[in-house]
Design an enzyme around this catalytic site. Structure first.
Site, PDB file in Angstrom:
ATOM      1  N   CYS A  55      -7.496  25.586  40.463  1.00  0.00           N
ATOM      2  CA  CYS A  55      -6.231  25.869  41.148  1.00  0.00           C
ATOM      3  C   CYS A  55      -6.272  27.241  41.818  1.00  0.00           C
ATOM      4  O   CYS A  55      -6.719  28.220  41.227  1.00  0.00           O
ATOM      5  CB  CYS A  55      -5.081  25.811  40.137  1.00  0.00           C
ATOM      6  SG  CYS A  55      -3.475  26.044  40.922  1.00  0.00           S
ATOM      7  N   CYS A  59      -1.617  32.443  37.891  1.00  0.00           N
ATOM      8  CA  CYS A  59      -0.615  32.415  36.817  1.00  0.00           C
ATOM      9  C   CYS A  59      -1.345  32.886  35.561  1.00  0.00           C
ATOM     10  O   CYS A  59      -2.292  32.226  35.111  1.00  0.00           O
ATOM     11  CB  CYS A  59      -0.074  31.002  36.619  1.00  0.00           C
ATOM     12  SG  CYS A  59       0.520  30.240  38.157  1.00  0.00           S
ATOM     13  N   CYS A  62      -2.570  30.568  32.630  1.00  0.00           N
ATOM     14  CA  CYS A  62      -3.053  29.202  32.863  1.00  0.00           C
ATOM     15  C   CYS A  62      -4.572  29.052  32.896  1.00  0.00           C
ATOM     16  O   CYS A  62      -5.258  29.682  33.709  1.00  0.00           O
ATOM     17  CB  CYS A  62      -2.458  28.663  34.167  1.00  0.00           C
ATOM     18  SG  CYS A  62      -2.883  26.920  34.409  1.00  0.00           S
ATOM     19  N   CYS A  99       4.005  11.604  31.909  1.00  0.00           N
ATOM     20  CA  CYS A  99       4.095  12.781  32.795  1.00  0.00           C
ATOM     21  C   CYS A  99       2.727  13.094  33.380  1.00  0.00           C
ATOM     22  O   CYS A  99       1.767  13.307  32.630  1.00  0.00           O
ATOM     23  CB  CYS A  99       4.558  14.006  32.019  1.00  0.00           C
ATOM     24  SG  CYS A  99       6.058  13.737  31.087  1.00  0.00           S
ATOM     25  N   CYS A 130       7.326  11.010  35.160  1.00  0.00           N
ATOM     26  CA  CYS A 130       7.562  12.429  35.454  1.00  0.00           C
ATOM     27  C   CYS A 130       6.300  12.959  36.123  1.00  0.00           C
ATOM     28  O   CYS A 130       5.202  12.481  35.833  1.00  0.00           O
ATOM     29  CB  CYS A 130       7.833  13.169  34.142  1.00  0.00           C
ATOM     30  SG  CYS A 130       8.002  14.964  34.342  1.00  0.00           S
ATOM     31  N   CYS A 190      13.094  18.678  35.251  1.00  0.00           N
ATOM     32  CA  CYS A 190      12.561  19.095  33.953  1.00  0.00           C
ATOM     33  C   CYS A 190      12.146  20.531  34.187  1.00  0.00           C
ATOM     34  O   CYS A 190      11.230  20.788  34.983  1.00  0.00           O
ATOM     35  CB  CYS A 190      11.369  18.206  33.585  1.00  0.00           C
ATOM     36  SG  CYS A 190      10.447  18.819  32.165  1.00  0.00           S
ATOM     37  N   ARG A 262      12.813  20.323  24.962  1.00  0.00           N
ATOM     38  CA  ARG A 262      11.488  19.841  24.548  1.00  0.00           C
ATOM     39  C   ARG A 262      10.694  20.930  23.827  1.00  0.00           C
ATOM     40  O   ARG A 262      10.491  22.018  24.368  1.00  0.00           O
ATOM     41  CB  ARG A 262      10.697  19.382  25.785  1.00  0.00           C
ATOM     42  CG  ARG A 262       9.348  18.756  25.426  1.00  0.00           C
ATOM     43  CD  ARG A 262       8.571  18.397  26.678  1.00  0.00           C
ATOM     44  NE  ARG A 262       9.299  17.485  27.528  1.00  0.00           N
ATOM     45  CZ  ARG A 262       9.251  16.163  27.415  1.00  0.00           C
ATOM     46  NH1 ARG A 262       8.478  15.615  26.516  1.00  0.00           N
ATOM     47  NH2 ARG A 262       9.950  15.398  28.214  1.00  0.00           N
TER      48      ARG A 262
HETATM   49  N1  SAM Z   1       0.496  23.400  39.057  1.00  0.00           N
HETATM   50  C1  SAM Z   1       1.801  22.999  38.823  1.00  0.00           C
HETATM   51  C2  SAM Z   1       2.750  24.149  38.564  1.00  0.00           C
HETATM   52  O1  SAM Z   1       2.320  25.227  38.198  1.00  0.00           O
HETATM   53  O2  SAM Z   1       3.951  23.931  38.728  1.00  0.00           O
HETATM   54  C3  SAM Z   1       1.938  21.985  37.688  1.00  0.00           C
HETATM   55  C4  SAM Z   1       1.073  22.145  36.475  1.00  0.00           C
HETATM   56  S1  SAM Z   1       1.328  23.623  35.510  1.00  0.00           S
HETATM   57  C5  SAM Z   1      -0.042  23.570  34.411  1.00  0.00           C
HETATM   58  C6  SAM Z   1       2.761  23.171  34.538  1.00  0.00           C
HETATM   59  C7  SAM Z   1       3.259  24.149  33.511  1.00  0.00           C
HETATM   60  O3  SAM Z   1       2.360  24.229  32.423  1.00  0.00           O
HETATM   61  C8  SAM Z   1       3.436  25.593  33.903  1.00  0.00           C
HETATM   62  O4  SAM Z   1       4.585  25.824  34.653  1.00  0.00           O
HETATM   63  C9  SAM Z   1       3.544  26.244  32.536  1.00  0.00           C
HETATM   64  O5  SAM Z   1       4.867  26.238  32.074  1.00  0.00           O
HETATM   65  C10 SAM Z   1       2.712  25.336  31.640  1.00  0.00           C
HETATM   66  N2  SAM Z   1       1.522  26.024  31.125  1.00  0.00           N
HETATM   67  C11 SAM Z   1       0.383  26.266  31.790  1.00  0.00           C
HETATM   68  N3  SAM Z   1      -0.486  26.923  31.017  1.00  0.00           N
HETATM   69  C12 SAM Z   1       0.122  27.116  29.826  1.00  0.00           C
HETATM   70  C13 SAM Z   1      -0.272  27.740  28.613  1.00  0.00           C
HETATM   71  N4  SAM Z   1      -1.458  28.330  28.461  1.00  0.00           N
HETATM   72  N5  SAM Z   1       0.609  27.755  27.584  1.00  0.00           N
HETATM   73  C14 SAM Z   1       1.837  27.177  27.729  1.00  0.00           C
HETATM   74  N6  SAM Z   1       2.244  26.564  28.835  1.00  0.00           N
HETATM   75  C15 SAM Z   1       1.405  26.539  29.884  1.00  0.00           C
HETATM   76 FE1  SF4 Z   2      -2.143  26.346  39.109  1.00  0.00          FE
HETATM   77 FE2  SF4 Z   2      -1.871  26.636  36.501  1.00  0.00          FE
HETATM   78 FE3  SF4 Z   2      -0.366  28.079  38.127  1.00  0.00          FE
HETATM   79 FE4  SF4 Z   2       0.060  25.403  37.907  1.00  0.00          FE
HETATM   80  S1  SF4 Z   2       0.345  26.946  36.317  1.00  0.00           S
HETATM   81  S2  SF4 Z   2      -0.029  26.630  39.796  1.00  0.00           S
HETATM   82  S3  SF4 Z   2      -2.051  24.728  37.575  1.00  0.00           S
HETATM   83  S4  SF4 Z   2      -2.599  28.192  37.958  1.00  0.00           S
END
Ligand code: SAM
Ligand code: SF4
Ligand code: DTB
Length: 336
Positions: A55, A59, A62, A99, A130, A190, A262
């Site tokens: 990606c 973030c 992530c 989802c 979802c 959500c 949730r």
């Molecule tokens: N890429 C899209 C986005 O960021 O909206 C969808 C997938 S992203 C992985 C969805 C959510 O996963 C993020 O908004 C975050 O809340 C959660 N997430 C990602 N990494 C995480 C982690 N290490 N621990 C807890 N939640 C996590």
């Molecule tokens: Fe990409 Fe992870 Fe950020 Fe979603 S949360 S936009 S998958 S880096």
């Protein structure tokens, strides 16, 4: 009288709830939970990563961000049939919602067509659908609605003040804009956040306030506890006190009484006792299945055993979700 649905919470009010003595907070949250839900029912959803890793976004929590070296193997968008086979497995294991998550900043229209086919297939199986695909335009939200999507997951993730320290490639307003497009398309939202990222109680209050003061309360509010993944900037953050996590759930229940709250990421690292406290605090939905997107989740047997010990039943599918619109079943070829 039932707790009222409000959208005008002040930060001081939310902070005062988080500061309540624990027993008082749990009592209030349990009472409100009973006004809107059967506290012995928990909704179960299964997650699938339909496009993994690589990606472009930044973030800090992530494991799927390409810029962090987390050892994750990237995978392109899955084929529709493979996704539907996973959905069928989730249904036979007892999930009522499926989802689909993609590691995108935002979907390309070409990819969205494929996701729309997945959504229609999932709905035709009698599961709620979802998706969480990143930022959406108004048009893309409408496309997903027409395909039969029930919920779109897009989290605020943090309070507004800590946001820029954690997410560097899009701002809070971008998230609010996507949520607006999702609501306007008639999809249920959500939307929740992550705690345990080193934030203060005041910052958790600000996240909860932002969620509750959205124009509509999200239908589902995922409260994630950070899953710490080596290679991400937030790996090594001090663990959040478990009681602070339970307080966050309880205040989400109080502020958004009619929403599903949730108990989301982080359950694999939680004791059964901590999860039970979260259910008592008003959590009434979980992810079910041994994997979240890329990290672990309790296995199905463990969750079944926990539900049995606590006398919890899976929440039946909402009446409105049982009807599959004719368009979803047979597209343009339908005579109705
Ligand atoms: N890429 C899209 C986005 O960021 O909206 C969808 C997938 S992203 C992985 C969805 C959510 O996963 C993020 O908004 C975050 O809340 C959660 N997430 C990602 N990494 C995480 C982690 N290490 N621990 C807890 N939640 C996590
Ligand atoms: Fe990409 Fe992870 Fe950020 Fe979603 S949360 S936009 S998958 S880096
Ligand atoms: C949400 O709020 N939590 C889920 C779901 N929405 C998509 C994702 C949790 C991801 C945890 C880290 C991982 O498994 O990659």
């Amino acid at each position: 009288m039932s707790a009222v649905i409000r959208h005008d919470y002040s930060l001081a009010e939310v902070s005062a709830l988080l500061d309540l003595p624990f027993a008082e907070l749990m009592h209030r949250a349990g009472k409100v939970h009973r006004e809107y839900f059967d506290p012995n029912q928990v909704q179960v959803s299964t997650l699938l990563s339909i496009k993994t890793g690589g990606c472009p976004e930044d973030c800090g929590y992530c494991p799927q961000a390409a810029r962090y070296n987390t050892g994750l193997k990237a995978h392109k968008l899955m084929e529709v049939d493979a996704v539907l086979a996973k959905a069928a497995q989730a249904k036979s294991a007892g999930a009522t919602r499926f989802c689909m998550g993609a590691a995108w900043r935002s979907p390309k229209d070409r990819d969205l067509e494929k996701v729309a086919a997945m959504v229609s297939g999932v709905r035709a199986m009698g599961l709620e659908a979802c998706a969480t695909l990143g930022m959406l335009t108004a048009e893309q939200a409408k496309t997903l609605k027409s395909a039969g999507l029930d919920y779109y997951n897009h989290n605020l993730d943090t309070g507004p003040d800590e946001y820029a320290d954690i997410i560097k490639t899009r701002d809070y307003q971008d998230r609010l804009d996507t949520l607006g497009h999702v609501r306007e398309a008639g999809l249920k939202t959500c939307c929740g956040g992550i705690v345990g990222m080193g934030e203060s109680r005041a910052e958790r209050a600000a996240l909860l306030q932002s969620l509750a003061n959205l124009p509509e309360h999200p239908g589902s509010v995922p409260i994630n506890r950070l899953v710490q993944v080596e290679g991400t900037p937030l790996h090594g953050t001090a663990q959040l006190d478990p009681f602070e996590f339970v307080r966050t759930i309880a205040v989400a229940r109080l502020l958004m009484p009619a929403s599903m709250v949730r108990l989301s990421a982080g359950r694999a690292e939680m004791s059964e006792e901590l999860q039970a406290l979260c259910f008592l605090a008003g959590a009434n939905s979980i992810f079910y299945g041994e994997k979240l997107l890329t990290t672990g989740n309790p296995d199905i047997e463990a969750d079944r055993a926990l539900f049995a010990k606590l006398g919890i039943q899976g929440m039946p599918l909402a009446e409105e979700s049982k009807t599959v619109h004719a368009d979803v079943l047979c597209g343009d070829s339908c005579a109705v």
